[in-house]
Design a protein around this motif. Sequence first.
Motif, PDB file in Angstrom:
ATOM      1  N   LYS A 167      12.478  66.124  -4.135  1.00 32.40           N
ATOM      2  CA  LYS A 167      11.665  64.726  -4.023  1.00 32.40           C
ATOM      3  C   LYS A 167      12.470  63.876  -2.954  1.00 32.40           C
ATOM      4  O   LYS A 167      13.484  63.644  -3.179  1.00 32.40           O
ATOM      5  N   PRO A 168      11.894  63.490  -2.080  1.00 33.20           N
ATOM      6  CA  PRO A 168      12.529  62.529  -1.067  1.00 33.20           C
ATOM      7  C   PRO A 168      12.786  61.147  -1.446  1.00 33.20           C
ATOM      8  O   PRO A 168      12.180  60.846  -2.304  1.00 33.20           O
ATOM      9  N   ALA A 169      13.487  60.706  -0.835  1.00 36.72           N
ATOM     10  CA  ALA A 169      13.983  59.291  -1.347  1.00 36.72           C
ATOM     11  C   ALA A 169      13.065  58.343  -0.775  1.00 36.72           C
ATOM     12  O   ALA A 169      12.759  57.084  -1.528  1.00 36.72           O
ATOM     13  N   SER A 170      12.489  58.407   0.183  1.00 34.22           N
ATOM     14  CA  SER A 170      11.142  57.320   0.513  1.00 34.22           C
ATOM     15  C   SER A 170      10.093  58.023   1.041  1.00 34.22           C
ATOM     16  O   SER A 170       9.966  59.148   0.754  1.00 34.22           O
ATOM     17  N   PRO A 171       8.979  57.176   0.791  1.00 34.35           N
ATOM     18  CA  PRO A 171       7.648  57.768   1.146  1.00 34.35           C
ATOM     19  C   PRO A 171       7.372  58.579   2.474  1.00 34.35           C
ATOM     20  O   PRO A 171       8.288  58.401   3.357  1.00 34.35           O
ATOM     21  N   VAL A 172       6.636  59.751   2.344  1.00 33.76           N
ATOM     22  CA  VAL A 172       6.583  60.517   3.402  1.00 33.76           C
ATOM     23  C   VAL A 172       5.268  60.024   4.163  1.00 33.76           C
ATOM     24  O   VAL A 172       4.010  59.995   3.811  1.00 33.76           O
ATOM     25  N   VAL A 173       5.276  59.150   5.425  1.00 34.76           N
ATOM     26  CA  VAL A 173       4.534  58.640   6.077  1.00 34.76           C
ATOM     27  C   VAL A 173       4.129  59.630   7.272  1.00 34.76           C
ATOM     28  O   VAL A 173       4.986  59.668   8.204  1.00 34.76           O
ATOM     29  N   LEU A 174       2.980  60.205   7.438  1.00 40.98           N
ATOM     30  CA  LEU A 174       2.612  60.972   8.474  1.00 40.98           C
ATOM     31  C   LEU A 174       1.894  60.048   9.697  1.00 40.98           C
ATOM     32  O   LEU A 174       1.043  59.719   9.609  1.00 40.98           O
ATOM     33  N   THR A 231       7.247  74.823  -6.633  1.00 38.47           N
ATOM     34  CA  THR A 231       7.162  74.288  -5.294  1.00 38.47           C
ATOM     35  C   THR A 231       7.833  73.095  -5.177  1.00 38.47           C
ATOM     36  O   THR A 231       8.386  72.433  -6.159  1.00 38.47           O
ATOM     37  N   GLY A 232       8.321  73.005  -4.058  1.00 38.13           N
ATOM     38  CA  GLY A 232       9.111  71.393  -3.846  1.00 38.13           C
ATOM     39  C   GLY A 232       8.018  70.512  -3.134  1.00 38.13           C
ATOM     40  O   GLY A 232       6.855  70.484  -3.332  1.00 38.13           O
ATOM     41  N   TYR A 233       8.484  69.268  -3.105  1.00 40.61           N
ATOM     42  CA  TYR A 233       7.818  68.032  -2.650  1.00 40.61           C
ATOM     43  C   TYR A 233       7.658  68.045  -1.412  1.00 40.61           C
ATOM     44  O   TYR A 233       8.315  68.817  -0.584  1.00 40.61           O
ATOM     45  N   TRP A 234       6.429  67.516  -0.857  1.00 31.63           N
ATOM     46  CA  TRP A 234       6.366  67.270   0.756  1.00 31.63           C
ATOM     47  C   TRP A 234       7.457  66.353   1.123  1.00 31.63           C
ATOM     48  O   TRP A 234       7.881  65.428   0.761  1.00 31.63           O
TER      49      TRP A 234
END
Length: 245
Positions: A167-174, A231-234
Amino acid sequence: MNVSTLRPRSALLAVAGTALVLSLTACQSDGDTGSTSAPAATATVASSPVAAGATTGATAGEGTGASGTTGSAGSAHSAGSKGTAGGSTDTSAGASGTTGKQVTASAPVCTAGDVRVTAATQDGPPYTHLVLTAKNTSGHSCRLTGFPHIQFLESHKQDVPAVAKSKPASPVVLQAGAPAYALVKLSDGGADEDTEPVSAFSVMLEGDSTVIAVTAPGSEGVAVDPAKALTGYWTPELRNGADDF
C-alpha cells in the motif's frame, strides 16, 4: 652681642620660612589637582556608550574592541530573530503545499470509464506474476484508490487477497494519460501445483461496481492457482521490496 643685629636676622628667617611653606603648599595643591583631573576624564569616556562604540570601530584589535564586537554580534542575532519571522513565510509556503494536497485530495475517484486496464507477464517462464496497468484515458486527473478487485475463475467468486505492505503512503493521483501499476501473483510456479488456465479475468476498481474484462497475456493465457493468488495495491511504479510477494 648686639641685640639689634639679632632681631633683623630673626625676622628675615621668619619671612623665608613662611615663603617656603607657601611654596610647598602651592606645589602640593598643583599635584593634587593633576591627580584628580585624570581619573575624572577616564570615567567620563567609559560611561559614554557612544564613545565606547566609536572606539571599538576604530580599534578592533584591542580588548575593548573585541568586547564591543561581541555586542555588535548580539545586535546581529537580534536582527536574526526578525529573520525567524521570515521563517514564518516558509511555513506559509508550506501551507500552500497543503493547499496543493487539498486540491489533490479533491480529484475525483477513477472509475472504469476513466482508465484502460491491461495485463502483461512479469519475467520469464514459469510465469508466476502479472503486472496490471491502469492508464488514465479520461482527459482529466483522477484518484486511483486501493487495489484491483480481481476474480480469475468462475469457480472462485471471492476477490484475490491484497498484500498490505504494497500500500502506498500517499494517494495515487493519475494525471491525464498517466499509468498506475499493480503486481499480481498467479502461483508459486511449481509443476505439482493445482493450477487452472485463465484466458480472461475480471477487475473492478475500488468504489466502482463496473466489471472490467481483462485479456490474459499469451496465446494460451496464464496458469492460476487460486490458493496462491495475491494482488498488490495500485502504485505509480513497481517498488522493490514492497511489491515482492
